[in-house]
Enzyme design. Structure first.
Site, PDB file in Angstrom:
ATOM      1  N   CYS A  87      -6.199   9.096  -0.060  1.00  0.00           N
ATOM      2  CA  CYS A  87      -5.708   8.318   1.077  1.00  0.00           C
ATOM      3  C   CYS A  87      -5.233   9.243   2.194  1.00  0.00           C
ATOM      4  O   CYS A  87      -4.689  10.317   1.944  1.00  0.00           O
ATOM      5  CB  CYS A  87      -4.546   7.422   0.642  1.00  0.00           C
ATOM      6  N   ASP A 146      11.254  -3.027 -14.212  1.00  0.00           N
ATOM      7  CA  ASP A 146      12.325  -2.153 -14.681  1.00  0.00           C
ATOM      8  C   ASP A 146      13.677  -2.855 -14.638  1.00  0.00           C
ATOM      9  O   ASP A 146      14.509  -2.698 -15.542  1.00  0.00           O
ATOM     10  CB  ASP A 146      12.367  -0.884 -13.822  1.00  0.00           C
ATOM     11  N   MET A 158      -4.415   0.191   1.259  1.00  0.00           N
ATOM     12  CA  MET A 158      -3.800   0.843   0.106  1.00  0.00           C
ATOM     13  C   MET A 158      -2.283   0.886   0.222  1.00  0.00           C
ATOM     14  O   MET A 158      -1.572   0.809  -0.777  1.00  0.00           O
ATOM     15  CB  MET A 158      -4.361   2.259  -0.066  1.00  0.00           C
ATOM     16  N   GLU A 159      -1.782   0.978   1.449  1.00  0.00           N
ATOM     17  CA  GLU A 159      -0.332   0.967   1.641  1.00  0.00           C
ATOM     18  C   GLU A 159       0.259  -0.384   1.233  1.00  0.00           C
ATOM     19  O   GLU A 159       1.306  -0.440   0.579  1.00  0.00           O
ATOM     20  CB  GLU A 159       0.003   1.296   3.092  1.00  0.00           C
TER      21      GLU A 159
END
Length: 339
Positions: free
Chosen positions: A84, A134, A119-120
């Protein structure tokens, strides 16, 4: 040829003629405004959803932490994905909604440059989702992050692409089959948004629309006081249809009709009245519904009552009208005259 109907690329851009990985040279491409939207979902338990809504998880500030992580992930995409390009982002935004079984994630990335920000946006969703996992794993270690996908992008020579605007396919007999239309199901319920009760209307609408071939977002649940913001968010992607449920009665907190009237350009009074009449024929109190219907640009917006019976009546009225109504709004070809 529109962006939605362009043929897909036939070669992998990150592989050279010898089959070796490479970074694409974009130095000759013009700078344009680029936007990408991606989405995903963390499927978890009702207990986790209740705790997150109430900000009562062992690790507090769950959504704020995940939002910041997603934004940071977008900014560090070129460090995480080897090929990227480094981009100067003008915007990175992460938002969350709740369904009965999941926390949905939507990320938007913007820049002005020679290459896209898909992609960001995808990385923001992935990192936000992993952070959610998490944060909730102490209560639900079996939570599942799914459906990370590009929703839309625009900018560059291909213009706008949307997952909901795929080109027509061909059936076995050669007949044209249109790609799925897009719809948003929006539930106005303070109790459901707080996790105090389960929403029984949104899933029914989402399943009905999916069965009709729509690409459905939602049900998105918001408190009654936030219905204006919920409608603005639903309309941001210019779907073909937005169906709301709840907030149509005479209670002081019921404000869905007012919020709808603020965003539509033209009313469809006959649709709203037909829904009221069908409900009132069996349940006289249905006449108290103040739901409206109308057009916000080329999006049809319809309010339904927040009860299973009201949704059933709405579906019965809308189903025979929907194809013709949406075709007229979109300006697609010939249509029958309306007396």
């Amino acid at each position: 040829m529109s962006a939605a109907s362009e043929p897909p690329a036939t070669a992998l851009s990150h592989v050279d003629a010898e089959g070796r990985a490479r970074m694409v040279d974009v130095s000759g491409k013009a700078d344009t405004a680029r936007v990408a939207v991606a989405a995903g979902a963390l499927h978890t338990t009702a207990e986790v959803l209740r705790l997150v809504r109430a900000d009562s998880m062992p690790k507090a500030d769950v959504l704020a932490t995940a939002r910041l992580a997603g934004i940071a992930g977008a900014k560090k995409t070129s460090e995480l994905i080897p090929l990227c390009h480094q981009l100067s982002l003008s915007k990175a935004d992460v938002r969350f909604e709740f369904t009965d079984t999941a926390i949905t994630i939507e990320a938007t990335a913007k820049t002005v440059g020679p290459t896209g920000v898909e992609m960001e946006a995808l990385t923001a969703v992935a990192v936000a989702g992993l952070t959610l996992h998490d944060m909730v794993k102490a209560v639900d270690p079996a939570a599942v992050l799914t459906d990370i996908r590009l929703v839309s992008k625009e900018g560059g020579k291909r213009g706008r692409w949307s997952r909901d605007a795929r080109p027509a396919e061909r059936g076995d007999g050669g007949e044209e089959r249109l790609g799925p239309r897009s719809a948003v199901v929006l539930v106005a319920s303070t109790a459901a948004a707080a996790g105090a009760r389960s929403d029984t209307t949104g899933p029914v609408l989402a399943q009905w629309l999916s069965n009709l071939g729509f690409a459905v977002r939602g049900p998105v649940v918001c408190p009654d006081a936030q219905i204006r913001a919920g409608l603005a968010d639903a309309l941001a992607g210019s779907p073909a249809l937005v169906v709301t449920t709840g907030g149509t009665g005479p209670s002081p907190t019921d404000s869905t009709p007012e919020a709808t009237l603020a965003v539509i350009d033209r009313e469809l009074p006959g649709v709203a009245e037909a829904i009221r009449q069908r409900g009132a024929a069996a349940f006289p109190l249905a006449a108290l519904s103040r739901g409206v219907a109308g057009l916000a640009g080329r999006t049809v917006v319809v309010n339904l009552p927040g009860s299973p019976g009201g949704v059933k009546d709405g579906i019965a009225v809308l189903e025979p009208l929907l194809d013709h109504l949406l075709a007229q709004v979109a300006g697609d070809g010939e249509h029958e005259a309306i007396p």
